[in-house]
Design a protein around this motif. Structure first.
Motif, short mmCIF file in Angstrom:
data_model
loop_
_atom_site.label_atom_id
_atom_site.label_comp_id
_atom_site.label_asym_id
_atom_site.label_seq_id
_atom_site.Cartn_x
_atom_site.Cartn_y
_atom_site.Cartn_z
N THR A 15 -7.68 -3.50 5.45
CA THR A 15 -8.28 -4.23 6.56
C THR A 15 -8.26 -5.73 6.35
N THR A 16 -8.28 -6.20 5.13
CA THR A 16 -8.32 -7.64 4.89
C THR A 16 -7.01 -8.31 5.26
N THR A 17 -5.91 -7.59 5.19
CA THR A 17 -4.62 -8.18 5.51
C THR A 17 -3.95 -7.45 6.67
N ALA A 18 -4.73 -6.69 7.41
CA ALA A 18 -4.16 -5.88 8.49
C ALA A 18 -3.61 -6.77 9.60
N ALA A 19 -2.48 -6.34 10.13
CA ALA A 19 -1.86 -7.04 11.25
C ALA A 19 -2.45 -6.49 12.55
N PRO A 20 -2.34 -7.23 13.63
CA PRO A 20 -2.86 -6.74 14.90
C PRO A 20 -2.14 -5.46 15.34
N ALA A 21 -2.88 -4.62 16.07
CA ALA A 21 -2.30 -3.37 16.55
C ALA A 21 -1.02 -3.65 17.34
N THR A 24 4.90 -5.81 14.70
CA THR A 24 6.17 -5.38 14.11
C THR A 24 5.92 -4.91 12.68
N TRP A 25 5.08 -5.63 11.96
CA TRP A 25 4.78 -5.25 10.57
C TRP A 25 4.19 -3.85 10.51
N MET A 26 3.21 -3.56 11.36
CA MET A 26 2.57 -2.25 11.32
C MET A 26 3.58 -1.15 11.67
N GLN A 27 4.47 -1.42 12.59
CA GLN A 27 5.47 -0.44 12.97
C GLN A 27 6.40 -0.16 11.79
N MET A 28 6.88 -1.23 11.12
CA MET A 28 7.75 -1.06 9.96
C MET A 28 7.03 -0.29 8.86
N ALA A 32 7.99 3.43 7.43
CA ALA A 32 8.31 3.59 6.01
C ALA A 32 7.41 4.63 5.37
N ARG A 33 6.12 4.60 5.69
CA ARG A 33 5.19 5.58 5.13
C ARG A 33 5.55 7.00 5.58
N ALA A 34 5.86 7.16 6.85
CA ALA A 34 6.20 8.49 7.37
C ALA A 34 7.47 9.03 6.71
N THR A 35 8.47 8.18 6.56
CA THR A 35 9.71 8.58 5.91
C THR A 35 9.44 8.93 4.46
N ARG A 36 8.69 8.10 3.78
CA ARG A 36 8.41 8.31 2.35
C ARG A 36 7.61 9.58 2.13
N ASP A 37 6.62 9.82 2.98
CA ASP A 37 5.80 11.02 2.83
C ASP A 37 6.63 12.29 2.96
N ARG A 38 7.65 12.25 3.81
CA ARG A 38 8.53 13.42 3.98
C ARG A 38 9.41 13.63 2.75
#
Length: 134
Positions: A15-21, A24-28, A32-38
């Motif tokens: 939350t301290t460095t979270a980008a706005p909803a 582009t950063w949150m989408q990337m 990446a998280r979804a791909t990595r988790d798979r």
């Protein structure tokens, strides 16, 4: 390591460095998280603790860059061995280190090798020449 505390909660509280909803950063990051988790391999279970400590595959920016920097060359500097081990163990480092730190040094390399083989993370010395730049 001075930055160990920050890494432990890397996905729990951004939350301290979270980008706005919708950024582009949150989408990337989310892609990446979804791909990595798979693709994530099951953890290596260090059975020197009760219960066993899971060691997840090194996949954070910090872990991968640290492993690359420390291993950039043939020999690991003695002063960076703990840093290398911390990068390999990630969030499980503190529990594993509490067991390993007072043992004879001869135990560290076989443990590191067992973790590495579990993830097939680093190339064997004979394979280095096959890699780009090797």
């Amino acid at each position: 390591m001075p930055n160990s505390r920050r890494r432990k909660n890397r996905r729990k509280n951004n939350t301290t460095t979270a980008a706005p909803a919708g950024s582009t950063w949150m989408q990337m990051r989310d892609e990446a998280r979804a791909t990595r988790d798979r693709k994530r391999k099951p953890p290596y279970m260090f059975d020197g603790t009760t219960p066993p400590t899971p060691i997840n595959e090194p996949d954070s920016v910090w872990q991968v860059l640290t492993l690359a920097a420390v291993l950039d060359g043939q020999d690991v500097e003695v002063g960076r061995i703990k840093e290398l081990f911390e990068a390999m163990c990630g969030d499980g480092f503190e529990r594993v280190w509490a067991v390993v730190k007072d043992e004879y040094i001869e135990v560290l390399w076989p443990l590191f090798d067992a973790i590495n083989k579990h993830f097939n993370a680093l190339p064997a010395p004979e394979q280095v020449g096959e890699l780009p730049g090797g």
